[in-house]
Design an enzyme around this catalytic site. Structure first.
Site, short mmCIF file in Angstrom:
data_model
loop_
_atom_site.label_atom_id
_atom_site.label_comp_id
_atom_site.label_asym_id
_atom_site.label_seq_id
_atom_site.Cartn_x
_atom_site.Cartn_y
_atom_site.Cartn_z
N ALA A 96 14.73 7.11 6.30
CA ALA A 96 15.50 8.28 5.86
C ALA A 96 16.82 8.23 6.62
O ALA A 96 16.84 7.81 7.79
CB ALA A 96 14.76 9.57 6.18
N TYR A 156 11.08 15.87 11.94
CA TYR A 156 10.53 14.84 11.03
C TYR A 156 10.99 15.12 9.59
O TYR A 156 11.13 14.21 8.78
CB TYR A 156 9.00 14.79 11.15
CG TYR A 156 8.40 13.49 10.70
CD1 TYR A 156 8.72 12.29 11.33
CD2 TYR A 156 7.51 13.44 9.62
CE1 TYR A 156 8.17 11.10 10.91
CE2 TYR A 156 6.95 12.25 9.20
CZ TYR A 156 7.29 11.09 9.84
OH TYR A 156 6.74 9.89 9.42
N LYS A 163 6.17 11.37 3.34
CA LYS A 163 4.82 10.91 3.72
C LYS A 163 3.75 11.68 2.93
O LYS A 163 2.69 11.12 2.60
CB LYS A 163 4.57 11.08 5.22
CG LYS A 163 5.38 10.14 6.10
CD LYS A 163 5.06 8.66 5.85
CE LYS A 163 5.67 7.75 6.90
NZ LYS A 163 5.62 6.33 6.51
P1 NAP Z 1 9.71 -0.44 12.33
O1 NAP Z 1 9.24 -1.53 13.20
O2 NAP Z 1 11.15 -0.04 12.41
O3 NAP Z 1 9.28 -0.76 10.84
C1 NAP Z 1 9.84 -0.09 9.73
C2 NAP Z 1 10.13 -1.15 8.71
O4 NAP Z 1 10.57 -0.59 7.47
C3 NAP Z 1 11.24 -2.09 9.17
O5 NAP Z 1 10.83 -3.42 9.02
C4 NAP Z 1 12.36 -1.72 8.22
O6 NAP Z 1 13.33 -2.71 8.05
C5 NAP Z 1 11.56 -1.46 6.99
N1 NAP Z 1 12.39 -0.94 5.90
C6 NAP Z 1 13.20 0.15 5.91
N2 NAP Z 1 13.81 0.26 4.73
C7 NAP Z 1 13.39 -0.78 3.96
C8 NAP Z 1 13.67 -1.23 2.65
N3 NAP Z 1 14.53 -0.59 1.84
N4 NAP Z 1 13.06 -2.37 2.20
C9 NAP Z 1 12.20 -3.05 2.99
N5 NAP Z 1 11.89 -2.67 4.25
C10 NAP Z 1 12.49 -1.55 4.71
O7 NAP Z 1 8.90 0.91 12.64
P2 NAP Z 1 7.35 1.28 12.59
O8 NAP Z 1 7.22 2.48 13.46
O9 NAP Z 1 6.52 0.10 12.84
O10 NAP Z 1 7.16 1.78 11.09
C11 NAP Z 1 6.21 1.24 10.21
C12 NAP Z 1 5.53 2.34 9.40
O11 NAP Z 1 4.72 3.12 10.28
C13 NAP Z 1 6.49 3.32 8.72
O12 NAP Z 1 5.95 3.67 7.46
C14 NAP Z 1 6.44 4.52 9.67
O13 NAP Z 1 6.79 5.71 9.03
C15 NAP Z 1 4.98 4.48 10.03
N6 NAP Z 1 4.61 5.26 11.21
C16 NAP Z 1 5.23 5.05 12.39
C17 NAP Z 1 4.87 5.80 13.49
C18 NAP Z 1 5.55 5.61 14.82
O14 NAP Z 1 5.43 6.49 15.68
N7 NAP Z 1 6.22 4.51 15.05
C19 NAP Z 1 3.85 6.76 13.39
C20 NAP Z 1 3.21 6.94 12.16
C21 NAP Z 1 3.60 6.19 11.08
P3 NAP Z 1 14.81 -2.37 8.66
O15 NAP Z 1 14.65 -2.40 10.15
O16 NAP Z 1 15.66 -3.42 8.09
O17 NAP Z 1 15.20 -1.01 8.17
#
Ligand code: NAP
Length: 256
Positions: A96, A156, A163
């Protein structure tokens, strides 16, 4: 352990070694699955290549911006041709605009709302639709979500609403795909210090808050998300579909 021996999977959402997608990919790999990876844009290519190559020099790695249908089509055409079938899909992608993750939800622009939902929720539908023709032996689709879908978590904002759409999409997909023995579930993770998380204003406070208030008095570890991902991908979860599984040290049960 070879819980996933003979399974073939594709992983969306590895940005670096802290990514939740990488923790789950490692667990899938250790359990015996063969994996392909995607990355968004050249910026991340080297990172993903470096990590994915630890699974073997011939690991398939393809570019995919999940908002672009032609890139999604290409990923599944190439992976389908290489493997002939697919069992596992990990959706670990969200975005976002930063301004929408600060201040009031009330001020969310039409464009920020659209982008957040396109990247973070609709993409699960699009990726699943392209994966399904290759899931001829059944499959497991896993998506990452967060508690902000259910309850208000300050800052958030629109991501919580996206979500909620992702979790509802999981249920509708589970209904559509059940007859083909394809299961669709979400892991609702407690906060983990990743690139995406750092975009949420007040994230450091969130980590401390969980530590103080979750029944287990700590934050979840990436390995623990990996283990849950491996479970959901395995036959041990054969009767689990359309669910949101909380992996948050119990935070979700608390009323105050
Ligand atoms: P992350 O390492 O930054 O992973 C997020 C990924 O989404 C990155 O690889 C990002 O690539 C990719 N992305 C964003 N826009 C995209 C697009 N248009 N096409 C393809 N890929 C895209 O962070 P993460 O925390 O591991 O997040 C992974 C998932 O877990 C997400 O759904 C997040 O909401 C969820 N989650 C995270 C947490 C937390 O606390 N970290 C908690 C609950 C759920 P870019 O870097 O190029 O944007």
């Amino acid at each position: 352990m070879s819980l996933l021996a003979g399974k073939i999977g594709i992983v969306f959402g590895v940005a670096n070694k802290r990514s939740i997608a990488w923790a789950i990919a490692q667990a899938w790999h250790e359990a015996g699955a063969m994996l392909a990876f995607t990355y968004q844009g050249e910026r991340l290519r080297e990172n993903v290549e470096e990590l994915a190559s630890t699974f073997g020099a011939d690991t398939l790695i393809l570019p995919c911006d999940v908002t672009r249908d032609e890139e999604i089509e290409r990923v599944f055409a190439v992976a389908g041709e290489k493997f002939g079938k697919l069992h596992l899909l990990l959706h670990s992608v969200a975005f976002a605009p930063r301004a929408a993750l600060e201040g009031r939800f009330l001020d969310t622009s039409r464009e920020a709302f659209r982008v957040a939902h396109d990247v973070s929720a609709y993409s699960l539908v699009a990726l699943s639709r392209h994966a399904v023709p290759w899931m001829t032996e059944g499959g497991s689709i896993v998506a990452m979500t967060y508690y902000g879908a259910k309850k208000v978590v300050p800052h958030y904002n629109v991501m919580g609403v996206a979500k909620a759409a992702l979790e509802a999409s999981t249920r509708y997909l589970a209904y559509d795909l059940g007859p083909q023995k394809i299961r669709v579930n979400c892991i609702s993770a407690g906060p983990v210090n990743t690139l995406a998380a750092r975009g949420i204003s007040g994230f450091g406070e969130m980590l401390k808050h969980y530590e103080a208030h979750a029944p287990l008095k700590r934050n979840v570890l990436p390995d623990e998300l990996g283990a849950t991902g491996a479970f959901l991908a395995s036959d041990g979860a054969a009767a689990i579909t359309g669910q949101v599984l909380y992996v948050d040290c119990g935070y979700q049960i608390m009323g105050m």
